[in-house]
Design an enzyme around this catalytic site. Structure first.
Site, PDB file in Angstrom:
ATOM      1  N   GLY A  43      41.215  37.612  42.256  1.00 28.45           N
ATOM      2  CA  GLY A  43      42.644  37.587  41.942  1.00 28.45           C
ATOM      3  C   GLY A  43      42.869  37.835  40.459  1.00 28.45           C
ATOM      4  CG  LEU A  44      46.628  39.764  39.228  1.00 29.44           C
ATOM      5  CD1 LEU A  44      48.145  39.621  39.278  1.00 29.44           C
ATOM      6  CD2 LEU A  44      46.225  41.001  38.427  1.00 29.44           C
ATOM      7  N   GLY A  48      44.667  31.278  39.300  1.00 36.29           N
ATOM      8  CA  GLY A  48      44.278  29.957  39.792  1.00 36.29           C
ATOM      9  C   GLY A  48      42.883  29.883  40.403  1.00 36.29           C
ATOM     10  CE  LYS A  49      39.831  34.958  39.021  1.00 40.56           C
ATOM     11  NZ  LYS A  49      41.138  35.050  38.358  1.00 40.56           N
ATOM     12  CB  SER A  50      38.829  28.893  37.121  1.00 44.30           C
ATOM     13  OG  SER A  50      37.676  28.317  36.600  1.00 44.30           O
ATOM     14  CB  SER A 117      35.613  40.449  41.417  1.00 42.17           C
ATOM     15  OG  SER A 117      36.272  39.379  42.065  1.00 42.17           O
TER      16      SER A 117
END
Lengths: 213, 213
Positions: A43-44, A48-50, A117
């Site tokens: 995701g951008l 909020g990925k981390s 990614s």
């Protein structure tokens, strides 16, 4: 060095021929009480990925699962410290992460990765490295506008100002997954709700069991 | 991406500020019931590194420990598949293994490596990467003559015939460790006896406890 080696010349047990006793992934999974996979978050920047990744890890650890989170901090400063940010180097960065994650899966661990990614081809490469069945793609969906409003590191601001070149979402494309295993609405839903979605998926797929310990 | 990110715009729990809940190595070691380290085996080709490594892993697994073995098979075909065998490439190969092993240690695992790793400088580099306290150097001591007699893959033969260039022990030097944590006599002692030596060391150092499960 995966052959037998000849028996020792002297000492006890000279008649024992030693095979390599390789512990299998299945044995490790049985020991751990859960399956091993990679949860590949994409995701951008600032989507909020981390945050979600670490919240999922905490939940899984509390349940007694064996997990590990890969992010820019533990990869870019170590294994990939020789790599810059050109297209080719980003590609090699993702390849190495894929190969490393594959070994963590072999070791019985639920690996969680938190990398932008942005390119489909790179994510497909990882899927091919670790194998279709072990690659769970989770898309943290959030508009550029919302991500830019968050911008905890001020990267979007720098990208707008031209200080950071080829910044995903601003000056470099983000290619949405075509058929991710899960889409999280990270603009509108709370971290807690999104963690719940992931736990539901893991239970549905038989990767973990409810309340294991 | 290790900062806080701002709270979600809508949905429940908007008032919760989410910190990254990073599970520490200490928490993982507690969960596993043992410490995490790397057992770095070094020695001539056919000195028994791989056989002993796998035998130790089997013993540790039976005790309920979490382990993983790295060898040429799972590293050279994967993470380091882009690397050849020049001095520079061997150095990079060992560096990457060191960085990967460091993450396995962070993940709470006892990593075991079975590489010739003939140069002191390379082994020192790994020691620096993973940290002095977590690097346990085990020297599989065995004369070239004995190793050459075993030669399960016929590599010594090929090296003698000039088919393999720069083969450690024949046409390239092996630098003995100056102060390894353990020296195994792999010419005279059985695999079983050597495994016993290693288990004794691990218990002495408090890395594992007798008969844990």
């Amino acid at each position: 060095m995966n052959d037998l080696i000849s028996k020792p010349e002297k000492g006890k047990n000279n008649n024992i021929v030693w095979h390599h006793a390789t512990i299998t992934r299945q044995q490790r999974e049985k020991q751990n009480g859960h399956r091993s996979k990679v949860l590949w978050f994409t995701g951008l920047p600032s989507s909020g990925k981390s945050t979600i990744t670490h919240a999922v890890e905490e939940r899984l650890h509390q349940m007694g699962c064996h997990t590990f989170v890969f992010d820019g901090d533990n990869v870019r400063h170590g294994l990939c410290s020789d790599l810059g940010f050109s297209r080719e180097e980003r590609k090699e960065n993702i390849r190495r992460i894929g190969e490393m994650v594959k070994l963590f899966i072999d070791a019985g661990i639920i690996a969680l990765t938190a990398f932008v990614s942005p390119f489909r081809a790179d994510r497909e490469r990882v899927r091919n490295i670790v194998g279709e069945k072990d690659f769970i793609e989770i898309y943290c969906k959030c508009s550029v506008e919302v991500c830019e409003k968050r911008d905890p590191k001020g990267h979007y601001k720098k990208a707008r100002g031209g200080e950071i070149k080829e910044f995903t979402g601003i000056s470099s494309p983000y290619e949405e997954p075509l058929s991710p295993d899960l889409v999280l609405d990270t603009a509108c839903l709370s971290v807690e709700d999104n963690v719940g979605e992931i736990m539901r998926l893991l239970i549905e797929r038989g990767i973990i069991q409810k309340g294991i310990r």
